[in-house]
Design an enzyme around this catalytic site. Sequence first.
Site, PDB file in Angstrom:
ATOM      1  N   TYR A   1      11.281  29.783  56.333  1.00 24.16           N
ATOM      2  CA  TYR A   1      11.731  30.476  57.581  1.00 24.16           C
ATOM      3  C   TYR A   1      12.082  29.156  58.376  1.00 24.16           C
ATOM      4  O   TYR A   1      11.557  27.757  58.744  1.00 24.16           O
ATOM      5  CB  TYR A   1       9.912  30.723  57.406  1.00 24.16           C
TER       6      TYR A   1
ATOM      7  N   GLU B   1      12.278  31.081  62.560  1.00 22.42           N
ATOM      8  CA  GLU B   1      11.878  31.477  63.598  1.00 22.42           C
ATOM      9  C   GLU B   1      12.607  30.750  64.894  1.00 22.42           C
ATOM     10  O   GLU B   1      11.976  29.863  64.923  1.00 22.42           O
ATOM     11  CB  GLU B   1      10.756  32.827  63.895  1.00 22.42           C
TER      12      GLU B   1
ATOM     13  N   ASP C   1      33.312  46.535  67.895  1.00 24.11           N
ATOM     14  CA  ASP C   1      32.388  46.982  66.474  1.00 24.11           C
ATOM     15  C   ASP C   1      33.799  46.253  65.519  1.00 24.11           C
ATOM     16  O   ASP C   1      34.606  47.251  64.891  1.00 24.11           O
ATOM     17  CB  ASP C   1      31.492  47.347  66.376  1.00 24.11           C
TER      18      ASP C   1
ATOM     19  N   THR D   1      30.052  42.341  60.955  1.00 25.63           N
ATOM     20  CA  THR D   1      29.433  42.200  59.534  1.00 25.63           C
ATOM     21  C   THR D   1      30.715  41.188  58.576  1.00 25.63           C
ATOM     22  O   THR D   1      31.512  40.610  59.460  1.00 25.63           O
ATOM     23  CB  THR D   1      29.347  43.680  59.069  1.00 25.63           C
TER      24      THR D   1
ATOM     25  N   LYS E   1      33.174  42.128  54.873  1.00 23.99           N
ATOM     26  CA  LYS E   1      33.841  43.565  54.593  1.00 23.99           C
ATOM     27  C   LYS E   1      35.478  42.729  54.375  1.00 23.99           C
ATOM     28  O   LYS E   1      35.277  41.644  53.431  1.00 23.99           O
ATOM     29  CB  LYS E   1      34.151  44.217  55.475  1.00 23.99           C
TER      30      LYS E   1
ATOM     31  N   ARG F   1      26.423  39.557  52.337  1.00 25.87           N
ATOM     32  CA  ARG F   1      26.014  40.589  52.883  1.00 25.87           C
ATOM     33  C   ARG F   1      25.420  39.899  54.423  1.00 25.87           C
ATOM     34  O   ARG F   1      24.106  39.478  54.497  1.00 25.87           O
ATOM     35  CB  ARG F   1      25.639  41.759  52.810  1.00 25.87           C
TER      36      ARG F   1
HETATM   37  N1  DSN Z   1      28.797  51.391  55.338  1.00 21.06           N
HETATM   38  C1  DSN Z   1      30.153  50.734  55.683  1.00 21.06           C
HETATM   39  C2  DSN Z   1      30.825  51.262  55.898  1.00 21.06           C
HETATM   40  O1  DSN Z   1      31.159  51.288  54.567  1.00 21.06           O
HETATM   41  O2  DSN Z   1      31.969  51.749  56.672  1.00 21.06           O
HETATM   42  C3  DSN Z   1      30.112  50.600  57.662  1.00 21.06           C
HETATM   43  O3  DSN Z   1      28.527  50.046  58.005  1.00 21.06           O
END
Ligand code: DSN
Length: 414
Positions: free
Chosen positions: A51, A53, A197, A223, A226, A232
């Site tokens: 942990y 924080e 984003d 994120t 991707k 993740r």
């Molecule tokens: N769920 C994602 C996507 O597939 O584009 C977006 O957060």
Amino acid sequence: MEHVKVTDSEIAELIELETARQRDKIRLIPSENYVSSSVLEVSGSVLTNKYSEGYAKKRYYEGQQYIDQIEQLAIQRAKSLFGAEAANVQPYSGSPANLAVYFAFAQPGDPIMGLALDHGGHLTHGWGVSITGAYYTPIRYELNPDTHLIDYDMVRDLAKKHRPKIIMAGATAYPRIIDFNIFAEVAREVDALLCVDMAHIAGLVAGGAHPSPVPLADVVTTTTHKSLRGPRGGMILMKKKHRKAINKAVFPGLQGGPHNHTTAGIAVALKEAATEEFKTYAHNIVANAKHLAEKLNEKGFKLVSGGTDNHLVLIDVSPRNVTGKVYAKALDTAGIVCNYNTVPFDPRPPFDPSGIRIGTPSMTSRGMGKPEMEKLADWMDQVANNVENESELTRIAGEVKELCKNFPAPGIPA
Ligand code: DSN
């Protein structure tokens, strides 16, 4: 799996089956990828036991000698890779990252502006069923009905009319380059905070295959799993003047302890993304998507906006006399995995829309290139002609599996 096989054979077996699925199929969901073995190792490490924080040197728990260093490495690498003034690597994923931005810079009820979900935006860009649409007043811009490009005049007009606190640029189903310059201009004109984003395109931006929003935006969320090919997680890049507000919004505003195993995985992925090899990878993602789009066009598929500039292709499959859902399910049986998706101005409902969404990050991570895109376009055409022909779909699945054998996926034993 050697330990869990003994202690929990049900979960071990399901993970083995999922591993085989990822190995034997062509994965086209544009938000998915294969992480490296190094990222996998770190994500499953003992860092999950700790942990932490707070932030480096200001934690609420002792024993942070190594965690602080890991988080600082991740921050430094994020700043250096994207040329950002400051970074927060603690958001659990993209949605909490976006929520932190709203929490930091808007009050409940304030107008916030984003691309409508059914035009390619994300739930957290102010869609009604999301907390972002319920707690703030969403203003939604759309695509131009003729070009299927973002209607930048509409962005400007709506911004002037509603004077949103935050303008969100970015998408989950938009195949074209977004003009961040126009967004920055509009944000300046109405004194709004510009948040980009870049979740879908972060890897392309890192590799120089898409213009970077970082110099233009106040804040950039993403994120990490991707096209960036990390674990993740989420990340916020920002101008230095926003660091205090964002850090406070992430912790203690929204989250408790950061997921240290993920932070370390992000650090590893950012190091990988800073290599020449990754630059080539990012450009190959785009080249593959363009080639696949061209081949699908030749086969009579109707592509939203006519093609792609990035990693993603959005296809209206109605001219092939099939719905997106039926087609996506038939493709899955044939070993090709995508998601069904609305297309702009779709007359059909989201759970049974007219389109599918595909992308090339995963195939490119396996080293697939133009010949494989051509083969894929052939298979997609054959599937469209045979959505109810189980034996034909099974035959294609066999061919897909054979092809996949020649392109081992990172992190997965052949
Ligand atoms: N769920 C994602 C996507 O597939 O584009 C977006 O957060």
